[in-house]
Motif scaffolding. Structure first.
Motif, PDB file in Angstrom:
ATOM      1  N   ILE A  15       5.162   4.780   5.092  1.00 42.83           N
ATOM      2  CA  ILE A  15       6.023   4.019   4.187  1.00 42.83           C
ATOM      3  C   ILE A  15       7.436   3.910   4.750  1.00 42.83           C
ATOM      4  N   GLY A  16       7.946   4.994   5.337  1.00 40.29           N
ATOM      5  CA  GLY A  16       9.294   4.963   5.882  1.00 40.29           C
ATOM      6  C   GLY A  16       9.463   3.921   6.969  1.00 40.29           C
ATOM      7  N   SER A  17       8.488   3.784   7.860  1.00 36.02           N
ATOM      8  CA  SER A  17       8.608   2.781   8.918  1.00 36.02           C
ATOM      9  C   SER A  17       8.554   1.377   8.340  1.00 36.02           C
ATOM     10  N   ALA A  18       7.792   1.176   7.251  1.00 36.61           N
ATOM     11  CA  ALA A  18       7.766  -0.129   6.594  1.00 36.61           C
ATOM     12  C   ALA A  18       9.116  -0.437   5.957  1.00 36.61           C
ATOM     13  N   VAL A  19       9.777   0.587   5.414  1.00 35.66           N
ATOM     14  CA  VAL A  19      11.108   0.385   4.837  1.00 35.66           C
ATOM     15  C   VAL A  19      12.110   0.035   5.937  1.00 35.66           C
ATOM     16  N   LEU A  20      12.016   0.691   7.101  1.00 33.14           N
ATOM     17  CA  LEU A  20      12.903   0.329   8.209  1.00 33.14           C
ATOM     18  C   LEU A  20      12.707  -1.130   8.601  1.00 33.14           C
ATOM     19  N   ARG A  21      11.442  -1.568   8.653  1.00 37.67           N
ATOM     20  CA  ARG A  21      11.184  -2.970   9.009  1.00 37.67           C
ATOM     21  C   ARG A  21      11.784  -3.906   7.972  1.00 37.67           C
ATOM     22  N   GLU A  22      11.655  -3.536   6.695  1.00 34.03           N
ATOM     23  CA  GLU A  22      12.209  -4.379   5.635  1.00 34.03           C
ATOM     24  C   GLU A  22      13.728  -4.434   5.713  1.00 34.03           C
ATOM     25  N   LEU A  23      14.365  -3.320   5.989  1.00 31.41           N
ATOM     26  CA  LEU A  23      15.824  -3.321   6.122  1.00 31.41           C
ATOM     27  C   LEU A  23      16.256  -4.164   7.320  1.00 31.41           C
ATOM     28  N   GLY A  24      15.484  -4.087   8.406  1.00 25.21           N
ATOM     29  CA  GLY A  24      15.785  -4.935   9.551  1.00 25.21           C
ATOM     30  C   GLY A  24      15.629  -6.407   9.218  1.00 25.21           C
ATOM     31  N   LEU A 166      -1.727   0.669   0.480  1.00 26.81           N
ATOM     32  CA  LEU A 166      -2.562   0.040   1.499  1.00 26.81           C
ATOM     33  C   LEU A 166      -1.702  -0.724   2.500  1.00 26.81           C
ATOM     34  N   GLY A 167      -2.216  -0.900   3.713  1.00 24.85           N
ATOM     35  CA  GLY A 167      -1.548  -1.747   4.692  1.00 24.85           C
ATOM     36  C   GLY A 167      -1.504  -1.118   6.066  1.00 24.85           C
ATOM     37  N   THR A 168      -0.882  -1.829   6.992  1.00 21.69           N
ATOM     38  CA  THR A 168      -0.765  -1.365   8.368  1.00 21.69           C
ATOM     39  C   THR A 168      -0.047  -0.014   8.412  1.00 21.69           C
ATOM     40  N   GLY A 169      -0.700   0.953   9.018  1.00 22.17           N
ATOM     41  CA  GLY A 169      -0.176   2.317   9.063  1.00 22.17           C
ATOM     42  C   GLY A 169      -0.883   3.270   8.124  1.00 22.17           C
ATOM     43  N   ASP A 170      -1.704   2.747   7.217  1.00 19.60           N
ATOM     44  CA  ASP A 170      -2.436   3.590   6.265  1.00 19.60           C
ATOM     45  C   ASP A 170      -3.486   4.409   7.008  1.00 19.60           C
ATOM     46  N   ARG A 171      -3.343   5.707   6.963  1.00 17.94           N
ATOM     47  CA  ARG A 171      -4.324   6.611   7.581  1.00 17.94           C
ATOM     48  C   ARG A 171      -5.128   7.378   6.542  1.00 17.94           C
ATOM     49  N   TRP A 172      -4.920   7.066   5.261  1.00 11.03           N
ATOM     50  CA  TRP A 172      -5.632   7.829   4.243  1.00 11.03           C
ATOM     51  C   TRP A 172      -6.484   6.960   3.336  1.00 11.03           C
ATOM     52  N   ALA A 173      -5.907   6.027   2.595  1.00 14.02           N
ATOM     53  CA  ALA A 173      -6.620   5.391   1.487  1.00 14.02           C
ATOM     54  C   ALA A 173      -7.849   4.621   1.957  1.00 14.02           C
ATOM     55  N   LEU A 197      -3.032   0.152  -7.074  1.00 12.65           N
ATOM     56  CA  LEU A 197      -2.809  -0.059  -5.649  1.00 12.65           C
ATOM     57  C   LEU A 197      -1.463  -0.745  -5.455  1.00 12.65           C
ATOM     58  N   VAL A 198      -0.913  -0.591  -4.264  1.00 15.65           N
ATOM     59  CA  VAL A 198       0.282  -1.352  -3.899  1.00 15.65           C
ATOM     60  C   VAL A 198       0.256  -1.546  -2.391  1.00 15.65           C
ATOM     61  N   ALA A 199       0.589  -2.755  -1.940  1.00 12.81           N
ATOM     62  CA  ALA A 199       0.715  -3.017  -0.507  1.00 12.81           C
ATOM     63  C   ALA A 199       1.984  -2.363   0.008  1.00 12.81           C
ATOM     64  N   VAL A 200       1.907  -1.790   1.198  1.00 13.05           N
ATOM     65  CA  VAL A 200       3.072  -1.083   1.734  1.00 13.05           C
ATOM     66  C   VAL A 200       4.259  -2.023   1.898  1.00 13.05           C
ATOM     67  N   GLU A 201       3.999  -3.307   2.190  1.00 12.71           N
ATOM     68  CA  GLU A 201       5.105  -4.263   2.319  1.00 12.71           C
ATOM     69  C   GLU A 201       5.856  -4.414   0.998  1.00 12.71           C
ATOM     70  N   ASP A 202       5.103  -4.447  -0.107  1.00 11.19           N
ATOM     71  CA  ASP A 202       5.738  -4.630  -1.409  1.00 11.19           C
ATOM     72  C   ASP A 202       6.462  -3.373  -1.860  1.00 11.19           C
ATOM     73  N   GLY A 298       0.052  -9.179  -4.539  1.00 11.12           N
ATOM     74  CA  GLY A 298      -0.935  -8.144  -4.818  1.00 11.12           C
ATOM     75  C   GLY A 298      -1.535  -7.573  -3.558  1.00 11.12           C
ATOM     76  N   PRO A 299      -2.040  -6.344  -3.644  1.00 15.25           N
ATOM     77  CA  PRO A 299      -2.502  -5.636  -2.442  1.00 15.25           C
ATOM     78  C   PRO A 299      -3.695  -6.290  -1.761  1.00 15.25           C
ATOM     79  N   LEU A 300      -4.574  -6.943  -2.521  1.00 17.53           N
ATOM     80  CA  LEU A 300      -5.740  -7.555  -1.887  1.00 17.53           C
ATOM     81  C   LEU A 300      -5.335  -8.769  -1.060  1.00 17.53           C
ATOM     82  N   ASP A 301      -4.353  -9.521  -1.528  1.00 14.51           N
ATOM     83  CA  ASP A 301      -3.877 -10.669  -0.758  1.00 14.51           C
ATOM     84  C   ASP A 301      -3.227 -10.243   0.547  1.00 14.51           C
ATOM     85  N   ARG A 302      -2.753  -9.007   0.599  1.00 19.96           N
ATOM     86  CA  ARG A 302      -2.087  -8.516   1.805  1.00 19.96           C
ATOM     87  C   ARG A 302      -3.067  -7.926   2.821  1.00 19.96           C
TER      88      ARG A 302
END
Length: 319
Positions: A15-24, A166-173, A197-202, A298-302
């Motif tokens: 999640i942290g790396s996704a937040v860095l991408r969003e801030l960028g 869910l999303g790129t980087g998910d190693r669990w769900a 559920l929630v997409a990591v991007e959202d 929504g997470p399925l669309d992602r």
């Protein structure tokens, strides 16, 4: 005017790396004037959304001295998921307490603390509001993350409890679901379970929005799933269409699923199976409405954008 300075822990995580991408993205596409200080034990491969790196370890409170100096907001996204109590206490409980002390000492005006809906423990949970049922965590990670929430709330933080991310980087769900479907290749209980559920991007968009705007009152807990729950059958169908799992050809009642699970030899537990096979649904509508942050499609669309990630991964270790 000086730039907004944000401190981000857990910058190398899912999640942290996704937040860095969003801030960028916000800095590049919407011209936000930001300075982002990433905090952690190891320098990430790329600091696409960060300007500074603070070498610190939540398990060593002394290393956190000064990490919040000059900050307008702290986004505390780091957590340890481990089967043993002691390291989880050191990071999720004592480390969070030390970081919150630093944030208060430095006069930080906004703190966002990422927790987990796993603090509620075994379900089923059906559309519950925040603390409508008493938290009853069953793992070292969730017990200590619940304890960490208390320190965050005392520091005036906005505490977020997402369900499954869910999303790129998910190693669990999704990796856990893939392994469980291999052990019990069926649509469990007809796929009726409703899941938060929630997409990591959202989730990353939301966290960045809260850190920049302070749109939610501090000192409160919020569920952080997409406002619309997803049925297990819908999730499995989307994963099948993306080529991540085979489409189940039969349905099995829950008792028969559990019997087959026990005989399968899988390393995953009945508790982990029930996270998907029974309702794990938390009412998150207020969060998106009050924050003013759009929830997204929504997470399925992602899932399409994450299909390559899931397809390239071996089945992960679920914890």
């Amino acid at each position: 005017m000086r730039p907004t300075r944000l401190v981000v822990t857990g910058a190398t995580g899912f999640i942290g790396s996704a937040v860095l991408r969003e801030l960028g993205r916000l800095r590049g596409e919407e011209a936000f004037d930001l300075v982002v200080r990433a905090v952690g034990r190891r320098l990430p491969d790329e600091l696409s959304g960060a300007d500074e790196w603070a070498d610190a370890d939540l398990a060593d409170p002394r290393s956190l001295a000064g990490v919040c100096d000059g900050a307008d907001a702290v986004l505390h996204l780091a957590a340890l998921v481990d089967a043993h109590e002691s390291p989880c206490v050191a990071v999720n409980q004592r480390g969070t307490a030390a970081l919150m002390d630093e944030a208060v000492r430095s006069g930080v005006s906004r703190v966002v603390h990422l927790s987990t809906a796993a603090v509620y423990g075994l379900g089923p949970h059906r559309g519950i509001a925040v603390d409508e049922v008493a938290p009853a965590p069953v793992s070292a990670a969730s017990r200590t993350r619940l304890a960490g929430e208390a320190h965050a709330l005392a520091a005036g933080a906005t505490v977020l409890r997402p369900g499954l991310v869910l999303g790129t980087g998910d190693r669990w769900a999704v990796p856990a679901l893939v392994e469980l479907l291999d052990a019990v290749p069926a649509l469990w209980d007809g796929g009726r379970a409703k899941l938060s559920l929630v997409a990591v991007e959202d989730l990353a968009r939301l966290i960045a929005h809260l850190g920049l705007t302070g749109a939610l009152p501090g000192g409160r807990i919020w569920h952080a799933g997409h406002p619309e729950p997803v049925r297990l059958a819908e999730l499995v169908g989307a994963l099948a269409r993306a080529g991540i799992v085979p489409s189940p050809t039969r349905e099995l009642p829950l008792d028969a699923c559990l019997e087959q699970l026990r005989a399968s030899g899988t390393r995953l537990s009945e508790r982990q199976f029930r996270l998907f096979a029974q309702d794990f649904w938390f009412d998150s509508r207020d969060l998106w409405r009050v924050s003013g942050c759009p929830a997204g499609p929504g997470p399925l669309d992602r899932l399409t954008s994450a299909a390559a990630w899931y397809g390239s991964r071996p089945v992960g270790r679920a914890v």
